[in-house]
Design a protein around this motif. Sequence first.
Motif, PDB file in Angstrom:
ATOM      1  N   VAL A 120      -6.149 -38.996   9.537  1.00 28.87           N
ATOM      2  CA  VAL A 120      -6.654 -38.573   8.483  1.00 28.87           C
ATOM      3  C   VAL A 120      -7.568 -37.400   8.676  1.00 28.87           C
ATOM      4  N   ARG A 121      -8.358 -37.334   9.766  1.00 22.04           N
ATOM      5  CA  ARG A 121      -9.095 -36.217  10.015  1.00 22.04           C
ATOM      6  C   ARG A 121      -8.265 -34.933  10.234  1.00 22.04           C
ATOM      7  N   ARG A 123      -5.896 -34.118   8.321  1.00 21.30           N
ATOM      8  CA  ARG A 123      -5.148 -33.873   7.256  1.00 21.30           C
ATOM      9  C   ARG A 123      -3.951 -34.346   6.912  1.00 21.30           C
ATOM     10  N   LYS A 125      -1.144 -36.605   5.211  1.00 19.27           N
ATOM     11  CA  LYS A 125      -1.162 -37.011   3.934  1.00 19.27           C
ATOM     12  C   LYS A 125       0.119 -38.151   3.762  1.00 19.27           C
ATOM     13  N   ARG A 178     -13.716 -47.187   5.078  1.00 15.09           N
ATOM     14  CA  ARG A 178     -13.083 -45.892   4.683  1.00 15.09           C
ATOM     15  C   ARG A 178     -11.875 -46.398   3.670  1.00 15.09           C
ATOM     16  N   LEU A 180      -8.620 -44.954   2.003  1.00 15.97           N
ATOM     17  CA  LEU A 180      -7.612 -44.010   2.429  1.00 15.97           C
ATOM     18  C   LEU A 180      -7.122 -43.354   1.081  1.00 15.97           C
ATOM     19  N   ALA A 182      -8.651 -42.646  -1.702  1.00 18.19           N
ATOM     20  CA  ALA A 182      -9.479 -41.689  -1.938  1.00 18.19           C
ATOM     21  C   ALA A 182      -9.000 -40.316  -1.448  1.00 18.19           C
ATOM     22  N   THR A 183      -8.443 -40.293  -0.414  1.00 21.07           N
ATOM     23  CA  THR A 183      -7.812 -38.903   0.316  1.00 21.07           C
ATOM     24  C   THR A 183      -6.410 -38.743  -0.328  1.00 21.07           C
ATOM     25  N   THR A 185      -3.683 -40.394   0.590  1.00 23.75           N
ATOM     26  CA  THR A 185      -3.107 -40.781   1.809  1.00 23.75           C
ATOM     27  C   THR A 185      -2.031 -41.731   1.467  1.00 23.75           C
TER      28      THR A 185
END
Length: 391
Positions: A120-121, A123, A125, A178, A180, A182-183, A185
């Motif tokens: 995730v860090r 990026r 997806k 966390r 995920l 929300a990102t 992913t």
Amino acid sequence: MSHVVIAPDKFKGTLTAAQVAAHVAAGLGRASPGLTTIQVPVADGGDGTVDAAAAAGYRRVELGVRGPTGQPVTASFALLDGTAIIESAQACGLTRLPGGTLAPLTATSRGVGELILAAVRMRAKRIVIGLGGVACTDGGAGLVTALGGKLFDASGTELPPGGAALARLDHIDVSRLRDLSATGTEVIAATDVDNPLLGPRGAAAVYAPQKGASPQDVTSLEEGLARWADVTEQAFGFVKRDEPGAGAAGGLGFAALGFLGAAMQPGIELMLDLLSFADHLPGARLVITGEGALDEQTLHGKAPAGVARAAAAAVPDLPVVAVAGVCSLSPGQLRSAGIARAYALADIEPDLTRCLERPGPLLEDLAGYIARDWLMGGPGAGHHETGIPRR
């Protein structure tokens, strides 16, 4: 110009999938100079998945994570164009146990969560989690703690790692968990296992004994997983314990479904798609697949059967043959899996010890027989059951 596609899985304990492909290609090249081969090492989501992805052009990312006993290990995942391929066994596999000492009650999946955070860090997806080959039966609780969750007993004491401790679970603090989603992913769990989390076909009953669990240990782990499911499903509103694949990788499938919102996909089908396997089939004369042992498990979604299915779907008349260390399948069983013929090291070297000591040269010899049978004078030329002389 026509070509041969070489798409084997690993020979577990002796050769990686890439090494198998390279030896087959070398043998074909000697037998049929000028032949074009395309090597597509494959995996089904378990051991060797990152290796197969790296061979296909994915970048290998290495980092330190907590292993199954909490001690640091170096693990890797594969990354390409925003897609990360994570192999659970890299972080918490049986091969990661210090000294090979089994830890069925206390092994943790925390390192898998740490790999996810790293992806995730960077990026990613789309995160593909290959489920299989793990040392833990903790229902993915370790993964959840890596993502920020905290597990407590009724006295407010944080639980130690492992599946057995989950029997004392009272509540989970998710204030720092966390999310995920929300990102944006997307998470996909790759597995060929359809076991539920609990019961006679569940993670503890079926797979924990392979990780060193005694009958009493299995009972303890089943209690822990049942409590884990009760508390998490009541707290978060998802009901995933009976979903196919929830019991995969010691219950990691359950956490992937419930906490990560993962979609389950058959491991080999997903990996073939990620490796663009079908793109190499037009114009091919032959596909060569394989794995260390062709047996009953092969018929239930293992890599060679998946390769044969994918080849038949893309080019229906394209013949598929397989290489193996040993083969216990009948010609009829092979044909039912879409495999026209199997070539085993044991066919040319009855001494199993020698097969294990020098599988590469033997594979190159087998490739010569494949070339004779399928590439000289047309598919099937010289193809008969006793065509391989024994040494």
